[in-house]
Design an enzyme around this catalytic site. Structure first.
Site, PDB file in Angstrom:
ATOM      1  N   MET A   1      21.699  10.524 -49.271  1.00  0.00           N
ATOM      2  CA  MET A   1      21.127   9.452 -50.090  1.00  0.00           C
ATOM      3  C   MET A   1      19.875   9.984 -50.793  1.00  0.00           C
ATOM      4  SD  MET A   1      22.953   6.605 -49.859  1.00  0.00           S
ATOM      5  CE  MET A   1      21.838   5.855 -51.034  1.00  0.00           C
TER       6      MET A   1
ATOM      7  N   MET B   1      27.989  -3.259 -48.640  1.00  0.00           N
ATOM      8  CA  MET B   1      26.690  -3.585 -48.022  1.00  0.00           C
ATOM      9  C   MET B   1      26.795  -4.915 -47.285  1.00  0.00           C
ATOM     10  SD  MET B   1      24.268  -2.782 -51.277  1.00  0.00           S
ATOM     11  CE  MET B   1      24.350  -1.233 -52.162  1.00  0.00           C
TER      12      MET B   1
ATOM     13  N   HIS C   1      31.704   3.972 -49.338  1.00  0.00           N
ATOM     14  CA  HIS C   1      30.419   4.210 -48.694  1.00  0.00           C
ATOM     15  C   HIS C   1      30.011   2.943 -47.960  1.00  0.00           C
ATOM     16  CE1 HIS C   1      25.831   5.029 -49.551  1.00  0.00           C
ATOM     17  NE2 HIS C   1      26.109   5.069 -48.266  1.00  0.00           N
TER      18      HIS C   1
HETATM   19  C1  DX5 Z   1      22.899   2.608 -53.314  1.00  0.00           C
HETATM   20  C2  DX5 Z   1      24.362   2.952 -53.470  1.00  0.00           C
HETATM   21  C3  DX5 Z   1      24.660   3.794 -54.654  1.00  0.00           C
HETATM   22  C4  DX5 Z   1      24.304   3.143 -55.958  1.00  0.00           C
HETATM   23  C5  DX5 Z   1      23.884   4.218 -56.905  1.00  0.00           C
HETATM   24  O1  DX5 Z   1      22.663   2.042 -52.083  1.00  0.00           O
HETATM   25  O2  DX5 Z   1      24.829   3.670 -52.341  1.00  0.00           O
HETATM   26  O3  DX5 Z   1      25.985   4.251 -54.666  1.00  0.00           O
HETATM   27  O4  DX5 Z   1      25.358   2.409 -56.533  1.00  0.00           O
HETATM   28  O5  DX5 Z   1      23.411   3.634 -58.050  1.00  0.00           O
HETATM   29  P1  DX5 Z   1      22.509   4.391 -59.097  1.00  0.00           P
HETATM   30  O6  DX5 Z   1      23.310   5.551 -59.608  1.00  0.00           O
HETATM   31  O7  DX5 Z   1      22.245   3.353 -60.108  1.00  0.00           O
HETATM   32  O8  DX5 Z   1      21.272   4.866 -58.359  1.00  0.00           O
HETATM   33 ZN    ZN Z   2      26.870   4.694 -52.500  1.00  0.00          ZN
END
Ligand code: DX5
Ligand code: ZN
Length: 219
Positions: free
Chosen positions: A138, A38, A67
């Protein structure tokens, strides 16, 4: 029927004990490492960058599923290939020339993935589906772990599965956000192939057992 996969998200790992948590995933029944990048631009949060991913790659013995929640991801495709990443997923919403980006990822020898925000319809992928190795739907708004699963996801999974079958494509469907023991089976029944889980795994008492239970649920 093909095998359903679990990808623990290291975003929820204990960063002060990252090697310990990586070894846990290595010895577990999980299939992939999910790595969330991110940039504080595409999403409000900043997670980690190249030095940390390099350290992860050194110890992780399973597929590195990366990702990218970053603006203009083309700038870093070569760097991720050099780090040994297997799957590189970019956001549809972050790519102006998505077809070109997909080709560039594959030219570096990685599998190419596209992630869709909750508001983006799976229909936008019809023209490129044959070029995509995986689509990440997502099931929360990207940027943070530990959010609640968005129920509309099931509908999107079914629609995407139809598009994949219509085009005779082999694209995998990955779900990311709020995955837990309650929704896992319903997601794979709808057509999902890979489930990412962060907080559900890492905040549990017995992480190996939680992964094993999730695998059994979707087997
Ligand atoms: C969120 C990420 C996810 C996150 C998922 O922006 O892309 O990969 O780590 O976390 P949980 O399973 O806690 O929702
Ligand atoms: Zn992710």
């Amino acid at each position: 029927m093909n095998k359903k996969l679990i990808a623990p998200s290291l975003l929820a790992a204990d960063f002060a004990n990252l090697q310990r948590d990586i070894e846990m995933v290595n010895t577990s029944e999980a299939d992939w490492f999910h790595i969330d990048v991110m940039d504080g631009m595409f999403v409000p949060n900043i997670s980690f960058g190249m030095p940390v991913i390099k350290a992860i790659a050194k110890h992780a013995k399973k597929t590195l599923d990366t990702h990218l929640m970053i603006a203009d991801p083309d700038r870093y495709i070569k760097d991720f290939a050099n780090l040994g990443v297997d799957n590189l997923t970019v956001h549809y919403e972050a790519c102006t020339h998505l077809h070109r980006t997909l080709q560039a990822i594959k030219a570096e020898g990685m599998k190419a993935g596209i992630a869709l925000n909750p508001h983006t319809s799976v229909r936008v992928l019809e023209e490129v589906i044959k070029d995509v190795d995986l689509v990440l739907i997502m099931s929360v708004n990207p940027g943070f772990g530990g959010q609640s699963f968005i129920e509309n996801t099931y509908k999107k999974v079914k629609q995407l599965k139809e598009i994949i079958l219509t085009h005779n494509a082999t694209t995998l469907i990955e779900i990311d956000g709020g995955v837990n023991a309650e929704n896992a089976k319903k997601l794979t029944d709808a057509g999902a192939d890979v489930l990412v889980a962060g907080s559900f795994i890492f905040s549990s008492e017995n992480q190996l057992q939680t992964i094993s239970d999730l695998k059994n649920k979707i087997a």
